[in-house]
Motif scaffolding. Structure first.
Motif, PDB file in Angstrom:
ATOM      1  N   VAL A   1       0.839  -1.205   0.000  1.00 15.78           N
ATOM      2  CA  VAL A   1       0.000   0.000   0.000  1.00 15.78           C
ATOM      3  C   VAL A   1       0.877   1.259   0.000  1.00 15.78           C
ATOM      4  O   VAL A   1       0.481   2.294  -0.531  1.00 15.78           O
ATOM      5  N   VAL A   2       2.063   1.153   0.565  1.00 12.20           N
ATOM      6  CA  VAL A   2       2.829   2.363   0.875  1.00 12.20           C
ATOM      7  C   VAL A   2       4.198   2.429   0.212  1.00 12.20           C
ATOM      8  O   VAL A   2       5.017   3.281   0.588  1.00 12.20           O
TER       9      VAL A   2
ATOM     10  N   TRP B   1       4.687   5.888  -1.564  1.00 15.41           N
ATOM     11  CA  TRP B   1       4.632   6.937  -0.549  1.00 15.41           C
ATOM     12  C   TRP B   1       5.890   6.926   0.326  1.00 15.41           C
ATOM     13  O   TRP B   1       6.491   7.966   0.590  1.00 15.41           O
TER      14      TRP B   1
ATOM     15  N   GLN C   1      -3.270  11.088  10.787  1.00 12.65           N
ATOM     16  CA  GLN C   1      -4.037   9.829  10.828  1.00 12.65           C
ATOM     17  C   GLN C   1      -4.958   9.678   9.629  1.00 12.65           C
ATOM     18  O   GLN C   1      -5.543   8.618   9.444  1.00 12.65           O
ATOM     19  N   ARG C   2      -5.122  10.742   8.840  1.00 10.84           N
ATOM     20  CA  ARG C   2      -6.088  10.694   7.736  1.00 10.84           C
ATOM     21  C   ARG C   2      -5.430  10.427   6.382  1.00 10.84           C
ATOM     22  O   ARG C   2      -6.087  10.473   5.341  1.00 10.84           O
ATOM     23  N   VAL C   3      -4.119  10.156   6.401  1.00 12.65           N
ATOM     24  CA  VAL C   3      -3.403   9.763   5.186  1.00 12.65           C
ATOM     25  C   VAL C   3      -2.829   8.381   5.432  1.00 12.65           C
ATOM     26  O   VAL C   3      -2.230   8.146   6.489  1.00 12.65           O
ATOM     27  N   THR C   4      -3.006   7.469   4.498  1.00 17.61           N
ATOM     28  CA  THR C   4      -2.523   6.104   4.711  1.00 17.61           C
ATOM     29  C   THR C   4      -0.999   6.074   4.687  1.00 17.61           C
ATOM     30  O   THR C   4      -0.358   6.779   3.909  1.00 17.61           O
TER      31      THR C   4
ATOM     32  N   GLY D   1      -8.057  19.688   2.127  1.00 20.24           N
ATOM     33  CA  GLY D   1      -8.331  18.420   2.783  1.00 20.24           C
ATOM     34  C   GLY D   1      -7.131  17.492   2.816  1.00 20.24           C
ATOM     35  O   GLY D   1      -5.973  17.921   2.723  1.00 20.24           O
ATOM     36  N   THR D   2      -7.411  16.200   2.923  1.00 19.01           N
ATOM     37  CA  THR D   2      -6.356  15.217   3.158  1.00 19.01           C
ATOM     38  C   THR D   2      -5.443  15.017   1.954  1.00 19.01           C
ATOM     39  O   THR D   2      -4.284  14.634   2.118  1.00 19.01           O
ATOM     40  N   GLY D   3      -5.956  15.255   0.744  1.00 17.13           N
ATOM     41  CA  GLY D   3      -5.117  15.132  -0.451  1.00 17.13           C
ATOM     42  C   GLY D   3      -4.016  16.173  -0.442  1.00 17.13           C
ATOM     43  O   GLY D   3      -2.830  15.848  -0.640  1.00 17.13           O
ATOM     44  N   SER D   4      -4.393  17.419  -0.200  1.00 14.87           N
ATOM     45  CA  SER D   4      -3.386  18.482  -0.140  1.00 14.87           C
ATOM     46  C   SER D   4      -2.440  18.274   1.038  1.00 14.87           C
ATOM     47  O   SER D   4      -1.236  18.534   0.933  1.00 14.87           O
TER      48      SER D   4
ATOM     49  N   VAL E   1       0.428  16.038   0.153  1.00 13.18           N
ATOM     50  CA  VAL E   1       1.387  16.734  -0.709  1.00 13.18           C
ATOM     51  C   VAL E   1       2.238  17.693   0.116  1.00 13.18           C
ATOM     52  O   VAL E   1       3.472  17.745  -0.015  1.00 13.18           O
ATOM     53  N   TYR E   2       1.588  18.444   0.992  1.00  9.94           N
ATOM     54  CA  TYR E   2       2.310  19.426   1.809  1.00  9.94           C
ATOM     55  C   TYR E   2       3.251  18.756   2.811  1.00  9.94           C
ATOM     56  O   TYR E   2       4.258  19.347   3.216  1.00  9.94           O
TER      57      TYR E   2
ATOM     58  N   LEU F   1       5.050  16.057   2.206  1.00 12.14           N
ATOM     59  CA  LEU F   1       6.287  15.840   1.442  1.00 12.14           C
ATOM     60  C   LEU F   1       7.028  17.158   1.251  1.00 12.14           C
ATOM     61  O   LEU F   1       8.257  17.231   1.416  1.00 12.14           O
TER      62      LEU F   1
ATOM     63  N   THR G   1      -3.797   0.419  -4.559  1.00 12.39           N
ATOM     64  CA  THR G   1      -3.918   0.179  -3.121  1.00 12.39           C
ATOM     65  C   THR G   1      -3.815   1.484  -2.337  1.00 12.39           C
ATOM     66  O   THR G   1      -4.662   1.781  -1.488  1.00 12.39           O
TER      67      THR G   1
ATOM     68  N   ASN H   1      -6.467   5.998   0.543  1.00  8.64           N
ATOM     69  CA  ASN H   1      -6.615   7.429   0.794  1.00  8.64           C
ATOM     70  C   ASN H   1      -8.011   7.939   0.445  1.00  8.64           C
ATOM     71  O   ASN H   1      -8.510   8.855   1.111  1.00  8.64           O
TER      72      ASN H   1
ATOM     73  N   LEU I   1     -10.100   6.870   3.472  1.00  6.22           N
ATOM     74  CA  LEU I   1      -9.808   7.733   4.623  1.00  6.22           C
ATOM     75  C   LEU I   1     -10.401   9.129   4.429  1.00  6.22           C
ATOM     76  O   LEU I   1     -10.969   9.706   5.357  1.00  6.22           O
TER      77      LEU I   1
ATOM     78  N   VAL J   1      -5.558  15.270  -6.367  1.00  2.00           N
ATOM     79  CA  VAL J   1      -5.407  15.816  -5.010  1.00  2.00           C
ATOM     80  C   VAL J   1      -6.715  16.472  -4.561  1.00  2.00           C
ATOM     81  O   VAL J   1      -7.185  16.250  -3.439  1.00  2.00           O
TER      82      VAL J   1
ATOM     83  N   LEU K   1      -9.502  14.024  -3.443  1.00  2.00           N
ATOM     84  CA  LEU K   1      -9.385  13.617  -2.035  1.00  2.00           C
ATOM     85  C   LEU K   1      -9.835  14.753  -1.113  1.00  2.00           C
ATOM     86  O   LEU K   1     -10.570  14.530  -0.149  1.00  2.00           O
ATOM     87  N   ASP K   2      -9.380  15.972  -1.422  1.00  2.00           N
ATOM     88  CA  ASP K   2      -9.812  17.134  -0.614  1.00  2.00           C
ATOM     89  C   ASP K   2     -11.336  17.241  -0.591  1.00  2.00           C
ATOM     90  O   ASP K   2     -11.940  17.473   0.475  1.00  2.00           O
TER      91      ASP K   2
ATOM     92  N   MET L   1     -13.792  17.190   2.592  1.00  2.00           N
ATOM     93  CA  MET L   1     -14.421  18.445   2.996  1.00  2.00           C
ATOM     94  C   MET L   1     -15.915  18.513   2.630  1.00  2.00           C
ATOM     95  O   MET L   1     -16.570  19.527   2.901  1.00  2.00           O
TER      96      MET L   1
END
Lengths: 276, 276, 276
Positions: free
Chosen positions: B31-32, B35, B193-196, B247-250, B253-254, B256, C33, C38, C41, C253, C256-257, C261
């Motif tokens: 999964v990771v 990432w 906790q909201r990003v895998t 949200g969690t997608g951004s 990215v942030y 990283l 995966t 994500n 989540l 991205v 997901l946001d 939201m």
């Protein structure tokens, strides 16, 4: 030194890929499957990823092109790759070999040596990988290899002639050669080294591009065009990242954006800048 | 309670990683992989991912550090992990165990129990995982475990002493202990906790950091520093995300971006704020 | 034509998922995966990914729902999937089948045919996949299938009745049917086709949503609500992407946001707009 690829050539193959949306079967490493698929989609190609050997064999016969990347190879995948290559060759489809970390590790080194005998349409690697592969065929390298760009170009030419293939060796400058003619690309940006799988995804893009070529001279141009498109997109993404004082996460996102939003004017402008 | 890690310690190991760019071999869950590689690259380390057991054994001997993460374990991977650990130990290289979901599932529980006997350099997990592992060795837990932070710290100390390892138990606060001395980190943000795979990637970062340590006391500091760097980057990313109402997608990215752009001043400022 | 799903229904199931945070076990392809985890989540569900068949069997019995996606199937995974489905059924847990590229490739076609006999709670696919599966059961298709939306709806109804399941066929419009009643969703955006794994992630979201249903009528509503939530998030993300002149990387991205939201007002506003 090799001649810079004209922007009009890159634009020509970029248009061909846009109009054909080539189905590109990727047997690639498990680090970059998602990234590679998204790079291909952004660049107007159509990705397909598989695992099973019978499915790989079946799809390789009907896909537009095949990518073999040995980054997280295991024995089962080696078998699937061998079958897929045989199937692609029977169907007359182009295939690209990305020999990730060849020489360093045992299983992949053996597979790459075997696959090299199957005349890949293109081999794309970094200088170190191409020097290793060239040493396997031409024995032209000593232990004091410094792996500079010019040495890598010499190795690429040897490898292309010995393995009857086209070799793309990519780095600060990219060289794409059939052993006699060579194109050079000076576009690109060091941030491309800070995101995993940029080289792997470029190899997939090369596969998509060479599917639009109808002879070996066109394959050389198409492979070079894929490198040019990717490098120009990398420059666009890097400029945006640095302008905004952002980092590698944003750069990866902007790279996909740049591939998706690329147009003829941007390609021409950024490639012509290197001509001066 | 345990003492807060001084920011100067985190800065020291952050500089060591920047200057050594440790090659970090990750046998991790599927999964990771991408990432984790991008987190390591952002944080100035060099990732390597593999699948085959013979290749894992070969690279573990020459990499700077090894990560074992059992998140999507299968029997083949268990064998590769066992061989890689043996190889790393023979070569005197540090290795980190991330016992994802240990106790809940049969295959990984058996492997983690076996690997614990091999004295991992560091074990990093969440409170639930550390409590489970501590129960396996010290039998100090009953069924009424509430898995609060203090209980997890007690379990971490037990586990560290029993397994002769260093344990990093991470959550709202992180505790890093050798059983006698303990460092605490209060930085971080719930968005992590909201990003895998944030915990999985942190374990890889711990491996990179402990590769710069030359004795057990330094390992304790280096592991705590990795947790501090990751938590501070999480705060930076969360602030940007919330400021922009994203949200969690951004956020991913942030995160990283923050790892890539982190500097001494940011580390000091955010860690000192918790001292007051 | 089928009736549009009322926004109040989507809001109802969106609230149920937020309050239950269903543990969703995904046996899915190795391209998606990380993305799927994500998406879950972001959408307030809890993902679990596994590889080993004994672990899959164990977790399927206690998870809230199970997703089976055959995108990169191999023989080992086919066995794990079969065991997980049996375990979920014994425990009375819902499960969703995503028959990626069924019909085109041998291994997955055989597995999908077998799993269809196990009465999946929901089958989610694109028109081509649903037409293929319907042809397998109802033999209602000829070779001149144009795979338009209405034809796909007819096939979905056949398939739902024959396999005693609920079928979600998603595309420009989504249709969710038990063979007798059908809900339609007109939200969505073409950019969803330019990111890999959007369909795969939607199937996982369907699994999370149907875990909150307590009878077959609720399953139909819950599955349709998952499609609505995902489509509305896609619209939100597309608008932001186009407003900023960005590409497919930013869109992923922002998707997901948008899932993270999303609120009742946005769901109602975007769904009601299609009612007029």
């Amino acid at each position: 030194m090799a001649q810079l690829l004209p922007s009009q050539t890159a634009i020509h193959y970029w248009q061909r890929v846009r109009s054909t949306v080539p189905l590109t079967l990727c047997l690639t490493n498990n680090v970059v499957t998602n990234w590679t698929a998204n790079v291909l989609l952004a660049a107007h190609a159509s990705p397909a990823m598989l695992d099973d050997d019978s499915e790989a064999e079946a799809l390789a016969a009907v896909a537009s092109a095949l990518l073999i990347n040995v980054g997280t190879l295991n024995a089962t995948h080696a078998q699937a790759m061998t079958k897929a290559v045989a199937s692609a060759k029977r169907a007359g489809k182009p295939w690209v070999l990305d020999p990730v970390a060849v020489g360093l590790l045992p299983l992949r080194t053996a597979l790459c040596r075997n696959l090299l005998r199957e005349n890949p349409t293109v081999v794309r690697g970094n200088p170190s990988e191409i020097l290793t592969l060239a040493g396997e065929t031409a024995k032209c390298r000593g232990a004091d290899s410094t792996q500079g760009s010019e040495e890598a170009l010499m190795a690429a030419k040897h490898l292309a002639l010995e393995a009857k293939t086209i070799v793309a060796v990519t780095g600060a400058s990219d060289y794409i050669t059939d052993g006699e003619r060579t194109w050079r690309i000076d576009n690109g940006h060091p941030l491309l080294q800070r995101v995993t799988g940029t080289g792997c995804a470029l190899s997939a893009l090369v596969a998509a591009y060479v599917s639009t070529a109808s002879n070996k001279s066109e394959v050389l141009e198409a492979a070079a065009s894929a490198c040019a498109v990717f490098s120009v997109a990398g420059e666009e993404a890097a400029q945006k990242t640095l302008d905004r004082n952002e980092g590698t996460g944003s750069f990866a996102v902007y790279l996909l954006d740049a591939l998706a939003m690329l147009d003829e004017i941007t390609l021409e402008k950024r490639m012509e800048r290197k001509m001066r």
